[in-house]
Design a protein around this motif. Structure first.
Motif, PDB file in Angstrom:
ATOM      1  N   LEU A 291       0.828  -1.203   0.000  1.00 37.14           N
ATOM      2  CA  LEU A 291       0.000   0.000   0.000  1.00 37.14           C
ATOM      3  C   LEU A 291       0.865   1.257   0.000  1.00 37.14           C
ATOM      4  O   LEU A 291       0.567   2.231  -0.699  1.00 37.14           O
ATOM      5  N   LYS A 292       1.952   1.245   0.764  1.00 31.49           N
ATOM      6  CA  LYS A 292       2.871   2.386   0.828  1.00 31.49           C
ATOM      7  C   LYS A 292       3.456   2.670  -0.552  1.00 31.49           C
ATOM      8  O   LYS A 292       3.496   3.818  -0.995  1.00 31.49           O
ATOM      9  N   LYS A 293       3.882   1.621  -1.244  1.00 27.98           N
ATOM     10  CA  LYS A 293       4.449   1.789  -2.589  1.00 27.98           C
ATOM     11  C   LYS A 293       3.407   2.360  -3.549  1.00 27.98           C
ATOM     12  O   LYS A 293       3.711   3.216  -4.374  1.00 27.98           O
ATOM     13  N   LEU A 294       2.180   1.884  -3.439  1.00 26.90           N
ATOM     14  CA  LEU A 294       1.110   2.398  -4.290  1.00 26.90           C
ATOM     15  C   LEU A 294       0.879   3.884  -4.026  1.00 26.90           C
ATOM     16  O   LEU A 294       0.798   4.683  -4.966  1.00 26.90           O
ATOM     17  N   CYS A 295       0.809   4.266  -2.758  1.00 24.88           N
ATOM     18  CA  CYS A 295       0.596   5.670  -2.402  1.00 24.88           C
ATOM     19  C   CYS A 295       1.740   6.544  -2.909  1.00 24.88           C
ATOM     20  O   CYS A 295       1.502   7.624  -3.461  1.00 24.88           O
ATOM     21  N   GLU A 296       2.966   6.092  -2.725  1.00 28.13           N
ATOM     22  CA  GLU A 296       4.119   6.849  -3.210  1.00 28.13           C
ATOM     23  C   GLU A 296       4.063   7.028  -4.720  1.00 28.13           C
ATOM     24  O   GLU A 296       4.337   8.109  -5.238  1.00 28.13           O
ATOM     25  N   GLY A 297       3.699   5.975  -5.431  1.00 25.51           N
ATOM     26  CA  GLY A 297       3.601   6.046  -6.887  1.00 25.51           C
ATOM     27  C   GLY A 297       2.525   7.019  -7.340  1.00 25.51           C
ATOM     28  O   GLY A 297       2.732   7.805  -8.272  1.00 25.51           O
ATOM     29  N   LYS A 298       1.375   6.980  -6.671  1.00 24.74           N
ATOM     30  CA  LYS A 298       0.286   7.889  -7.038  1.00 24.74           C
ATOM     31  C   LYS A 298       0.646   9.342  -6.734  1.00 24.74           C
ATOM     32  O   LYS A 298       0.298  10.249  -7.492  1.00 24.74           O
ATOM     33  N   LEU A 299       1.368   9.574  -5.639  1.00 22.91           N
ATOM     34  CA  LEU A 299       1.797  10.933  -5.314  1.00 22.91           C
ATOM     35  C   LEU A 299       2.809  11.440  -6.347  1.00 22.91           C
ATOM     36  O   LEU A 299       2.737  12.590  -6.784  1.00 22.91           O
ATOM     37  N   LYS A 300       3.734  10.588  -6.741  1.00 21.35           N
ATOM     38  CA  LYS A 300       4.727  10.976  -7.744  1.00 21.35           C
ATOM     39  C   LYS A 300       4.048  11.275  -9.076  1.00 21.35           C
ATOM     40  O   LYS A 300       4.385  12.237  -9.759  1.00 21.35           O
ATOM     41  N   GLU A 301       3.075  10.461  -9.432  1.00 21.36           N
ATOM     42  CA  GLU A 301       2.320  10.666 -10.668  1.00 21.36           C
ATOM     43  C   GLU A 301       1.585  12.009 -10.627  1.00 21.36           C
ATOM     44  O   GLU A 301       1.593  12.761 -11.609  1.00 21.36           O
ATOM     45  N   ALA A 302       0.973  12.320  -9.495  1.00 24.08           N
ATOM     46  CA  ALA A 302       0.268  13.596  -9.356  1.00 24.08           C
ATOM     47  C   ALA A 302       1.244  14.762  -9.432  1.00 24.08           C
ATOM     48  O   ALA A 302       0.950  15.792 -10.043  1.00 24.08           O
ATOM     49  N   GLN A 303       2.404  14.594  -8.837  1.00 26.52           N
ATOM     50  CA  GLN A 303       3.417  15.651  -8.841  1.00 26.52           C
ATOM     51  C   GLN A 303       3.839  16.009 -10.264  1.00 26.52           C
ATOM     52  O   GLN A 303       4.008  17.176 -10.586  1.00 26.52           O
ATOM     53  N   THR A 304       3.971  15.004 -11.108  1.00 27.02           N
ATOM     54  CA  THR A 304       4.397  15.270 -12.480  1.00 27.02           C
ATOM     55  C   THR A 304       3.319  15.984 -13.286  1.00 27.02           C
ATOM     56  O   THR A 304       3.622  16.603 -14.297  1.00 27.02           O
ATOM     57  N   LYS A 305       2.084  15.929 -12.828  1.00 26.63           N
ATOM     58  CA  LYS A 305       0.986  16.575 -13.538  1.00 26.63           C
ATOM     59  C   LYS A 305       0.794  18.037 -13.120  1.00 26.63           C
ATOM     60  O   LYS A 305       0.140  18.798 -13.820  1.00 26.63           O
TER      61      LYS A 305
END
Length: 82
Positions: free
Chosen positions: A46-60
């Motif tokens: 779950l932590k990895k998923l959250c980190e990935g989604k945050l990074k994805e949002a950051q790039t947008k």
């Protein structure tokens, strides 16, 4: 569907909510060792998923700036490293 597959389909909010629940459960110390290990492993997923989604949002995200002549422009958001 496996637990890992179910995690991949979660929204950020769902994953974070479940991760918080797992942390509270592990901190309470009420579960047996096997359950605690299983919960820890799920929590890491779950932590990895959250980190990935945050990074994805950051790039947008784009930062809007005003040029010297007063025109609005955009530039990519860059996270400041402290």
């Amino acid at each position: 569907m496996t637990k890992v597959a179910a995690v991949e389909n979660m929204s950020f909010e769902e994953a974070l909510g479940e991760l918080e629940k797992i942390v509270r459960q592990l901190e309470s110390g009420g579960a047996d060792l096997k359950s605690s290990i299983d919960s820890y492993e799920r929590g890491m997923t779950l932590k990895k998923l959250c980190e990935g989604k945050l990074k994805e949002a950051q790039t947008k995200i784009e930062k809007i700036t005003l040029s010297a002549d007063g025109k609005a422009t955009t530039e990519s958001f860059k996270l400041s490293e402290s």
